[in-house]
Design an enzyme around this catalytic site. Structure first.
Site, PDB file in Angstrom:
ATOM      1  CB  SER A  22      -1.392  -0.111   1.389  1.00 51.06           C
ATOM      2  OG  SER A  22      -1.874   1.140   0.575  1.00 51.06           O
ATOM      3  CG  HIS A  49      -4.104  -1.064  -0.708  1.00 50.14           C
ATOM      4  ND1 HIS A  49      -4.002  -1.119   0.690  1.00 50.14           N
ATOM      5  CD2 HIS A  49      -4.455  -2.066  -1.273  1.00 50.14           C
ATOM      6  CE1 HIS A  49      -3.754  -2.281   0.606  1.00 50.14           C
ATOM      7  NE2 HIS A  49      -4.355  -2.645   0.305  1.00 50.14           N
ATOM      8  CG  ASP A 142      -5.548  -5.077   2.154  1.00 51.13           C
ATOM      9  OD1 ASP A 142      -6.521  -6.271   2.703  1.00 51.13           O
ATOM     10  OD2 ASP A 142      -5.656  -5.198   0.831  1.00 51.13           O
TER      11      ASP A 142
END
Length: 202
Positions: A22, A49, A142
């Protein structure tokens, strides 16, 4: 889905590497993928992401740093050795029974789509012990549920050392979910992945 442990034996070696990142992830991916050879023996599946409101050049950016072929994943395609398949912005990337890739606009998981959890859980179900999953820099959690699934299926988990990651949230959550994960500085991860994929498995 069919239980992969009934289909694949441990001696067959790894079938895929799945990577999640991310915040700070583009740079980390450039470092890791830059150390993998063009003839890498398995496909690489990536969730990074990204802002779904913008067109992305991530494939072109990462391709400048690696000998691997880099592309956005396509619905229904078969993952190929030596190819990095990246989840497109706004789409979950999954591995379905039989090994094909699938894209989905299902609800975000932990507020993100694509979700590392979705990729890891589906890949763990498809590949079982033949999956190598890696969590890099990022905020939030996540990937934590996903690496827990990878561990349950007997796969291997590598996590960037949270102390050296640009953002330690995702790595810390992953280590908490899979205490047996190998925790490594970013600069060492590619070499370990190369060695694991190349080594015969008993």
């Amino acid at each position: 889905m069919t239980d992969p442990r009934a289909v694949h034996s441990p001696g067959e070696g790894y079938a895929a590497v799945a990577i999640a990142a991310s915040a700070g992830g583009i740079s980390a991916l450039e470092t890791l993928l830059g150390e993998l050879p063009a003839a890498f023996a398995v496909p690489v599946l990536v969730v990074q992401h990204l802002d779904p409101r913008r067109d992305t050049l991530i494939a072109e950016v990462l391709a400048r740093s690696t000998a691997l072929t880099v592309k956005l994943a396509e619905d229904g395609e078969e993952p190929r050795s030596g190819v990095v398949h990246i989840a497109p912005p706004g789409c979950h990337l999954t591995v379905v029974a039989g090994g094909a890739l699938a894209l989905s606009d299902a609800a975000p998981v932990h507020f993100v789509r694509p979700s590392a959890d979705v990729l890891f859980e589906s890949a763990a179900s498809a590949y079982g012990a033949r999956l190598l999953a890696c969590v890099l820099t990022g905020t939030g959690r996540d990937g934590a549920d996903g690496v827990s699934a990878v561990c349950r299926y007997g796969g291997t988990v590598i996590v960037q050392d949270p102390e050296t990651a640009q953002f330690g949230g995702m790595p810390m959550a992953a280590v908490g979910a899979c205490p047996e994960a190998r925790v490594l500085p970013l600069e060492q991860i590619a070499a370990v992945i190369r060695a694991l994929v190349a080594a015969p498995r008993r």
